[in-house]
Design an enzyme around this catalytic site. Structure first.
Site, short mmCIF file in Angstrom:
data_model
loop_
_atom_site.label_atom_id
_atom_site.label_comp_id
_atom_site.label_asym_id
_atom_site.label_seq_id
_atom_site.Cartn_x
_atom_site.Cartn_y
_atom_site.Cartn_z
N ARG A 121 0.80 -1.23 0.00
CA ARG A 121 0.00 0.00 0.00
C ARG A 121 0.82 1.28 0.00
NH1 ARG A 121 -4.25 -0.60 4.69
NH2 ARG A 121 -5.43 0.94 3.54
N GLN A 127 -1.11 2.89 -5.60
CA GLN A 127 -2.23 3.64 -4.98
C GLN A 127 -3.57 3.37 -5.68
OE1 GLN A 127 -1.28 6.85 -2.64
NE2 GLN A 127 0.08 5.16 -2.23
N ASP A 130 -5.24 0.15 -4.55
CA ASP A 130 -5.42 -0.07 -3.12
C ASP A 130 -6.91 -0.19 -2.76
OD1 ASP A 130 -5.34 -0.17 -0.41
OD2 ASP A 130 -4.18 1.66 -0.12
N SER A 133 -8.00 0.53 0.91
CA SER A 133 -8.28 1.94 1.21
C SER A 133 -9.60 2.38 0.61
CB SER A 133 -7.16 2.85 0.67
OG SER A 133 -6.02 2.74 1.48
N TYR A 228 1.19 1.24 9.89
CA TYR A 228 0.18 0.66 10.77
C TYR A 228 0.57 0.83 12.23
CZ TYR A 228 -1.63 -1.68 6.61
OH TYR A 228 -2.17 -1.94 5.39
P1 NAD Z 1 -6.02 0.02 10.03
O1 NAD Z 1 -7.35 -0.29 9.45
O2 NAD Z 1 -5.03 -1.08 10.24
O3 NAD Z 1 -6.25 0.75 11.46
C1 NAD Z 1 -7.04 1.91 11.60
C2 NAD Z 1 -6.41 2.83 12.62
O4 NAD Z 1 -6.52 2.28 13.93
C3 NAD Z 1 -4.93 3.11 12.41
O5 NAD Z 1 -4.75 4.49 12.18
C4 NAD Z 1 -4.28 2.64 13.70
O6 NAD Z 1 -3.17 3.45 14.08
C5 NAD Z 1 -5.43 2.76 14.68
N1 NAD Z 1 -5.25 1.99 15.94
C6 NAD Z 1 -4.76 0.73 16.11
N2 NAD Z 1 -4.74 0.41 17.43
C7 NAD Z 1 -5.25 1.46 18.11
C8 NAD Z 1 -5.50 1.73 19.49
N3 NAD Z 1 -5.21 0.84 20.45
N4 NAD Z 1 -6.04 2.92 19.83
C9 NAD Z 1 -6.33 3.84 18.87
N5 NAD Z 1 -6.13 3.65 17.55
C10 NAD Z 1 -5.59 2.48 17.16
O7 NAD Z 1 -5.31 1.14 9.21
P2 NAD Z 1 -5.56 1.65 7.73
O8 NAD Z 1 -6.65 2.65 7.74
O9 NAD Z 1 -5.71 0.48 6.82
O10 NAD Z 1 -4.21 2.36 7.40
C11 NAD Z 1 -3.36 2.82 8.39
C12 NAD Z 1 -2.27 3.62 7.79
O11 NAD Z 1 -1.62 2.89 6.73
C13 NAD Z 1 -2.69 4.89 7.12
O12 NAD Z 1 -3.13 5.88 7.94
C14 NAD Z 1 -1.41 5.20 6.39
O13 NAD Z 1 -0.44 5.71 7.21
C15 NAD Z 1 -1.03 3.83 5.90
N6 NAD Z 1 -1.47 3.74 4.52
C16 NAD Z 1 -0.64 4.29 3.62
C17 NAD Z 1 -1.02 4.29 2.30
C18 NAD Z 1 -0.12 4.91 1.32
O14 NAD Z 1 0.98 5.24 1.63
N7 NAD Z 1 -0.57 5.05 0.12
C19 NAD Z 1 -2.23 3.76 1.89
C20 NAD Z 1 -3.06 3.21 2.85
C21 NAD Z 1 -2.67 3.20 4.15
#
Ligand code: NAD
Length: 394
Positions: A121, A127, A130, A133, A228
């Site tokens: 990702r 992108q 993805d 997302s 993550y």
């Molecule tokens: P996810 O579904 O795994 O988790 C959702 C959120 O829950 C995350 O922000 C995580 O930090 C939070 N979380 C986990 N445990 C927690 C706790 N105990 N208390 C509070 N919050 C908690 O995450 P996601 O939405 O799939 O993606 C997370 C990150 O991955 C994105 O924010 C980004 O940084 C990265 N990402 C990057 C790209 C990219 O670079 N193109 C694309 C997608 C995602």
């Protein structure tokens, strides 16, 4: 190359892997599109719309017999796996790390399994592929609408001749893709939004959307790999929980989205916190699955009312509840992945390429994903123990 679009058969799955608008680029790359009759019906796309876009409508039998690649949303069911033939490929949310045995069954059948949920990702050229997302985005939006619908009051501040309505206090827990969309949607509906995450970088992201970051006295940085979060230690969890419980008690709506890859979702809304909430408050737990959820009382797929009048909603497939919008995004993601693997009108897998290497789970009759192979390794049986004598002594 014939690309087949299967009708989803999983209960409640209304999405479809390709929408008519996505056909043009694949056709230009030399793909002939076959669509199973009724594949788009859950997303309000009639067969005729696919025909007008140049696809051929076929029966399920013909689809599995004729297609070189089959596009799906959900991972194939056991019956669907039986329909595939050797040399065929399937692309979809195959979830091989959650269900490695289905991946193994596809490998044994000689099917090339390509998992859209294994996209790297953070790679910028990935992108557009993805789908995790794009579907989390739909989920975050829909979670807020469901919460607003279940909440018996207004979200915005409203001043009318009949009096003033206070704005709803909304807390978003987990500021990833779904959480950011939930913040934006709740703000657009006029709520007062607070948000919390264990990755400090999310503070700025939440604030840029107009939310107030919930700052706990306990500073936790649980930034893990790949953007993550990592799992919290017991100590961190305990100190976080005491403060969260207090904040949750003052909220009208709580939307939880927190996940830790490969682990059970963390419990952030305990039974004690729910007990502190006012009657009429609403919790939407987006992380709920059979593994558990972010709310201790969530029951996946159910809406429950607690004795103190709190509604807890734990939807099990939010993107499927907005099927046309979710399918349009998904179609873009899956066709972008497929287009990167088509050369001279045929599927060409370069296993040195980062996207291909990450997403191809099985090929040529074998599993190629090391992570999946590891999950399928037999767990060592504990060393034989000497028999226990009566009275508990060996
Ligand atoms: P996810 O579904 O795994 O988790 C959702 C959120 O829950 C995350 O922000 C995580 O930090 C939070 N979380 C986990 N445990 C927690 C706790 N105990 N208390 C509070 N919050 C908690 O995450 P996601 O939405 O799939 O993606 C997370 C990150 O991955 C994105 O924010 C980004 O940084 C990265 N990402 C990057 C790209 C990219 O670079 N193109 C694309 C997608 C995602």
């Amino acid at each position: 190359m014939k690309v087949g679009v299967a009708k989803e058969t999983a209960p409640g799955e209304r999405r479809v892997a390709l929408v008519p608008e996505a056909l043009g680029k694949l056709q230009a790359a030399g793909c002939e599109i076959l669509v199973e009759s009724g594949a788009g019906s859950g997303s309000a796309i009639p067969d005729s719309a696919y025909t007008e876009a140049g696809a051929t409508i076929v029966s399920a039998d013909a689809l599995y017999q004729q297609s070189d690649v089959i596009l799906k949303v959900a991972k194939p069911t056991t019956t669907e796996i039986g329909n595939f033939r050797e040399g065929q490929a399937v692309i979809g949310f195959l979830q091989p790390l959650i269900d490695p045995t289905s991946a193994q069954a596809l490998a044994r059948q000689g099917v090339t399994a390509i998992s859209l949920d294994a996209i790297p990702r953070t790679l910028s050229r990935a992108q557009t592929m993805d789908a995790l997302s794009s579907q989390a985005n739909v989920g975050g939006y829909k979670a807020v609408l469901i919460a607003a619908n279940a909440y018996g009051r207004y979200f915005p501040l409203l001043t009318t001749a009949a009096g003033t309505a206070k704005p709803a206090n909304v807390l978003i827990l987990g500021i990833g893709v779904a959480g950011l969309q939930a913040i934006g949607t709740a703000k657009r509906l006029g709520a007062v939004v607070k948000a919390y995450d264990v990755r400090p970088e999310t503070r700025e992201q939440a604030e840029s959307l107009g939310a107030q970051f919930l700052k706990l006295k306990t500073t936790i940085d649980a930034t893990g790999s790949g953007g993550y979060a990592r799992e919290l230690t017991d100590e961190e969890r305990a100190s976080q929980q005491a403060e969260l419980n207090e904040a949750i008690g003052g909220m009208d709506v709580v939307i939880t989205t927190a996940q830790v890859p490969g682990r059970k979702p963390p419990v952030l809304v305990t039974a004690d916190a729910v007990g502190r909430m006012k009657a009429g408050s609403v919790i939407v737990d987006m992380a709920a699955s059979t593994l558990g959820g972010n709310c201790e009382l969530s029951q996946v797929g159910e809406t429950i009312q607690t004795p103190n009048g709190v509604t807890i909603i734990a939807p099990d497939n939010l993107p499927a509840s907005m099927p046309a919008g979710a399918s349009a995004f998904y179609a873009r993601n899956i066709s972008s992945l497929l287009l990167g693997m088509v050369k001279d009108g045929a599927l060409h897998l370069d296993l040195e390429d980062e996207v291909t290497k990450s997403t191809v789970i099985s090929h040529d009759g074998s599993l190629v994903s090391e992570a999946v192979k590891k999950l399928l390794e037999p767990t060592p049986t504990p060393a034989a123990q000497p028999p226990t004598a009566p009275g508990g002594q060996a």
